[in-house]
Scaffold this motif. Structure first.
Motif, PDB file in Angstrom:
ATOM      1  N   ALA A  21      40.483  17.191  35.587  1.00 38.91           N
ATOM      2  CA  ALA A  21      39.557  17.714  34.580  1.00 38.91           C
ATOM      3  C   ALA A  21      38.222  16.990  34.636  1.00 38.91           C
ATOM      4  O   ALA A  21      37.153  17.615  34.548  1.00 38.91           O
ATOM      5  CB  ALA A  21      40.171  17.581  33.186  1.00 38.91           C
ATOM      6  N   VAL A  22      38.257  15.666  34.804  1.00 43.99           N
ATOM      7  CA  VAL A  22      37.021  14.889  34.905  1.00 43.99           C
ATOM      8  C   VAL A  22      36.258  15.284  36.164  1.00 43.99           C
ATOM      9  O   VAL A  22      35.033  15.469  36.134  1.00 43.99           O
ATOM     10  CB  VAL A  22      37.320  13.377  34.917  1.00 43.99           C
ATOM     11  N   GLU A  23      36.963  15.438  37.275  1.00 41.67           N
ATOM     12  CA  GLU A  23      36.310  15.814  38.521  1.00 41.67           C
ATOM     13  C   GLU A  23      35.690  17.204  38.430  1.00 41.67           C
ATOM     14  O   GLU A  23      34.586  17.445  38.947  1.00 41.67           O
ATOM     15  CB  GLU A  23      37.316  15.763  39.677  1.00 41.67           C
ATOM     16  N   ASN A  24      36.357  18.125  37.742  1.00 42.44           N
ATOM     17  CA  ASN A  24      35.824  19.473  37.574  1.00 42.44           C
ATOM     18  C   ASN A  24      34.529  19.469  36.778  1.00 42.44           C
ATOM     19  O   ASN A  24      33.536  20.097  37.176  1.00 42.44           O
ATOM     20  CB  ASN A  24      36.866  20.354  36.887  1.00 42.44           C
ATOM     21  N   ILE A  25      34.520  18.762  35.666  1.00 41.10           N
ATOM     22  CA  ILE A  25      33.317  18.761  34.833  1.00 41.10           C
ATOM     23  C   ILE A  25      32.179  18.013  35.533  1.00 41.10           C
ATOM     24  O   ILE A  25      31.004  18.370  35.398  1.00 41.10           O
ATOM     25  CB  ILE A  25      33.623  18.172  33.432  1.00 41.10           C
ATOM     26  N   ARG A  26      32.543  16.980  36.351  1.00 38.87           N
ATOM     27  CA  ARG A  26      31.511  16.277  37.117  1.00 38.87           C
ATOM     28  C   ARG A  26      30.880  17.217  38.153  1.00 38.87           C
ATOM     29  O   ARG A  26      29.656  17.231  38.327  1.00 38.87           O
ATOM     30  CB  ARG A  26      32.110  15.057  37.820  1.00 38.87           C
ATOM     31  N   GLU A  27      31.700  18.011  38.815  1.00 36.90           N
ATOM     32  CA  GLU A  27      31.183  18.928  39.831  1.00 36.90           C
ATOM     33  C   GLU A  27      30.273  19.984  39.204  1.00 36.90           C
ATOM     34  O   GLU A  27      29.199  20.292  39.740  1.00 36.90           O
ATOM     35  CB  GLU A  27      32.338  19.592  40.574  1.00 36.90           C
ATOM     36  N   VAL A  28      30.688  20.543  38.066  1.00 40.54           N
ATOM     37  CA  VAL A  28      29.856  21.521  37.361  1.00 40.54           C
ATOM     38  C   VAL A  28      28.541  20.880  36.936  1.00 40.54           C
ATOM     39  O   VAL A  28      27.452  21.453  37.108  1.00 40.54           O
ATOM     40  CB  VAL A  28      30.610  22.081  36.135  1.00 40.54           C
ATOM     41  N   PHE A  29      28.636  19.676  36.379  1.00 41.51           N
ATOM     42  CA  PHE A  29      27.449  18.947  35.926  1.00 41.51           C
ATOM     43  C   PHE A  29      26.482  18.711  37.092  1.00 41.51           C
ATOM     44  O   PHE A  29      25.267  18.918  36.965  1.00 41.51           O
ATOM     45  CB  PHE A  29      27.891  17.616  35.303  1.00 41.51           C
ATOM     46  N   ASP A  30      27.002  18.285  38.237  1.00 37.80           N
ATOM     47  CA  ASP A  30      26.155  18.013  39.402  1.00 37.80           C
ATOM     48  C   ASP A  30      25.453  19.276  39.900  1.00 37.80           C
ATOM     49  O   ASP A  30      24.275  19.231  40.281  1.00 37.80           O
ATOM     50  CB  ASP A  30      26.986  17.405  40.531  1.00 37.80           C
ATOM     51  N   ILE A  31      26.173  20.393  39.917  1.00 36.88           N
ATOM     52  CA  ILE A  31      25.553  21.651  40.364  1.00 36.88           C
ATOM     53  C   ILE A  31      24.400  22.030  39.433  1.00 36.88           C
ATOM     54  O   ILE A  31      23.307  22.390  39.882  1.00 36.88           O
ATOM     55  CB  ILE A  31      26.600  22.780  40.420  1.00 36.88           C
ATOM     56  N   LEU A  32      24.644  21.929  38.130  1.00 34.53           N
ATOM     57  CA  LEU A  32      23.610  22.291  37.158  1.00 34.53           C
ATOM     58  C   LEU A  32      22.416  21.349  37.238  1.00 34.53           C
ATOM     59  O   LEU A  32      21.263  21.780  37.090  1.00 34.53           O
ATOM     60  CB  LEU A  32      24.204  22.295  35.750  1.00 34.53           C
ATOM     61  N   CYS A  33      22.676  20.071  37.492  1.00 33.02           N
ATOM     62  CA  CYS A  33      21.567  19.131  37.683  1.00 33.02           C
ATOM     63  C   CYS A  33      20.779  19.495  38.931  1.00 33.02           C
ATOM     64  O   CYS A  33      19.546  19.371  38.970  1.00 33.02           O
ATOM     65  CB  CYS A  33      22.094  17.701  37.778  1.00 33.02           C
ATOM     66  N   GLY A  34      21.493  19.956  39.959  1.00 31.66           N
ATOM     67  CA  GLY A  34      20.817  20.400  41.175  1.00 31.66           C
ATOM     68  C   GLY A  34      19.906  21.594  40.929  1.00 31.66           C
ATOM     69  O   GLY A  34      18.899  21.775  41.621  1.00 31.66           O
ATOM     70  N   PHE A  35      20.245  22.401  39.920  1.00 37.11           N
ATOM     71  CA  PHE A  35      19.395  23.526  39.530  1.00 37.11           C
ATOM     72  C   PHE A  35      18.181  23.074  38.709  1.00 37.11           C
ATOM     73  O   PHE A  35      17.317  23.882  38.380  1.00 37.11           O
ATOM     74  CB  PHE A  35      20.185  24.536  38.691  1.00 37.11           C
ATOM     75  N   GLY A  36      18.152  21.794  38.326  1.00 35.25           N
ATOM     76  CA  GLY A  36      17.061  21.279  37.496  1.00 35.25           C
ATOM     77  C   GLY A  36      17.298  21.418  36.010  1.00 35.25           C
ATOM     78  O   GLY A  36      16.357  21.362  35.213  1.00 35.25           O
TER      79      GLY A  36
END
Length: 392
Positions: free
Chosen positions: A246-261
């Motif tokens: 669960a932590v890894e999933n939310i981290r991956e989503v967070f990183d993608i969204l940060c990549g979008f700015g």
């Protein structure tokens, strides 16, 4: 007819609204901008009936409370219900009519829902929702796609000062796993964590004889919010494989969204646990200055479509249009059309020429009334044109 009944004739039912012309124009403008955002992101609009068979909403995978729904009977005695939201009906349509033709569906809607609910604007019984459903696609990239669409849409309509809070219901499920709690006890703990009521939570956990690391982790769950530091702390508390995933999933989503700015719009909160049985993974909600209720909510609901005979992963969100209008108005961003309606005054003997003139103006996109009886119009509110003088 008594006085009480006479009074009811002049009122709308509790929780419903009249949108008068200026309000309606502002509402339509916001809806048009939202629809444009959804369509340009590759989502196709769908409409479902205002009412469904009651059974569409009565299973474990949906968060509806029977007493909150508006129900009635058809001519054969079958129970019907006005839809309490759009996700259930769209899941029905997707599972029975659309997934047989394609594997991934991107669907959007702007429609009314009904029910006796305390969520959102207090006491509302009819309300407009705008949302999307991404069906048939698993993974963090799909979750990030719909969250990015939510952020982009809020920006498009001019909203400021909002945050998207990200949570993960699987983390709580991992913490509670093996505790020996029954469904009722688990629900009590979930509600206290979601309300961030640690005083009552500690008392309840002690009453249930839960001690040690598991108790401590549950007590700290409500404080697991913020930025990346919340992920680090959650990982330290994670004792099961489900929690770590669960932590890894939310981290991956967070990183993608940060990549979008979009990092400035994001906040992590592992204590978000509304609709616990409905959601299966990432969960999120939008909050904004100027209103004490979420303006949108969503998440992953991979079990729902199986209720209609087709297994398929799904994620999506719904925005409350009334909530958005309230925030936009308080931020001074709510505007309707500023174009005055043109009124062309013409005598009856010139109606043919006047009508042709008015039709040409309408083709140009202008709002025009043809007035043949000489009524007066306030020039402060209307652009008045005397056709007879104009052609001389």
């Amino acid at each position: 007819m008594n006085d009480y009944m006479e009074q009811l004739k002049t009122q709308v039912p509790a929780g419903a609204w009249d949108y008068l012309p200026a309000e309606c124009a502002a509402k339509r403008k916001v809806e048009d901008e939202i629809r444009d955002s959804f369509l340009k992101n590759g989502y196709s609009e769908i409409e479902t009936p205002s009412f469904e068979y009651y059974e569409v909403f009565m299973h474990d995978s949906v968060p509806y409370v029977q007493e909150n729904m508006m129900k009635f009977f058809d001519q054969k005695g079958r129970i019907l219900a006005l839809r309490p939201d759009l996700t259930g009906p769209i899941a029905r349509a997707a599972a029975t009519k659309l997934l047989i033709r394609q594997d991934v569906l991107r669907l959007c809607y702007i429609q009314n829902a009904f029910g006796f609910f305390n969520r959102g604007i207090a006491g509302k019984t009819e309300f407009t929702q705008a949302g999307v459903e991404l069906i048939g696609k698993q993974g963090a990239d799909a979750d990030a796609e719909v969250i990015a669409l939510a952020i982009g849409t809020l920006r498009k309509i001019g909203l400021e000062g909002f945050k998207i809070e990200l949570g993960q219901v699987a983390y709580f499920k991992g913490l509670i796993e093996g505790s020996g709690l029954d469904e009722e006890q688990t629900e009590r703990i979930r509600a206290l964590v979601d309300a961030k009521n640690n005083v009552e939570l500690e008392y309840e956990l002690s009453r249930l004889n839960m001690e040690g690391p598991k108790k401590q982790a549950l007590l700290e769950l409500g404080s697991l919010f913020g930025g990346r530091e919340a992920l680090v702390k959650a990982e330290m508390l994670a004792k099961s494989e489900e929690c770590r995933r669960a932590v890894e999933n939310i981290r991956e989503v967070f990183d993608i969204l940060c990549g979008f700015g979009y990092e400035e719009y994001l906040s992590i909160d592992f204590g978000i646990l509304n609709n616990f049985n409905y959601y299966s993974g990432i969960i999120f909600r939008g909050i904004s200055d100027g209103i004490g209720t979420p303006i949108l909510s969503g998440g992953r609901y991979d079990e729902l479509l199986s209720e209609f005979g087709t297994d398929a992963p799904a994620t999506g969100f719904a925005m409350g249009i009334k909530e958005l209008l309230v925030v936009l108005e308080r931020q001074g961003k709510l505007v309707s059309t500023s174009e005055k309606t043109m009124v062309v005054l013409a005598p009856r003997e010139m109606l043919g020429q006047a009508f042709a003139y008015v039709q040409e103006l309408r083709k140009q996109g202008k709002r025009v009334v043809l007035e043949l009886n000489g009524s007066s119009y306030d020039p402060a509110k209307f652009e008045v044109v005397d056709f007879q003088r104009r052609i001389k």
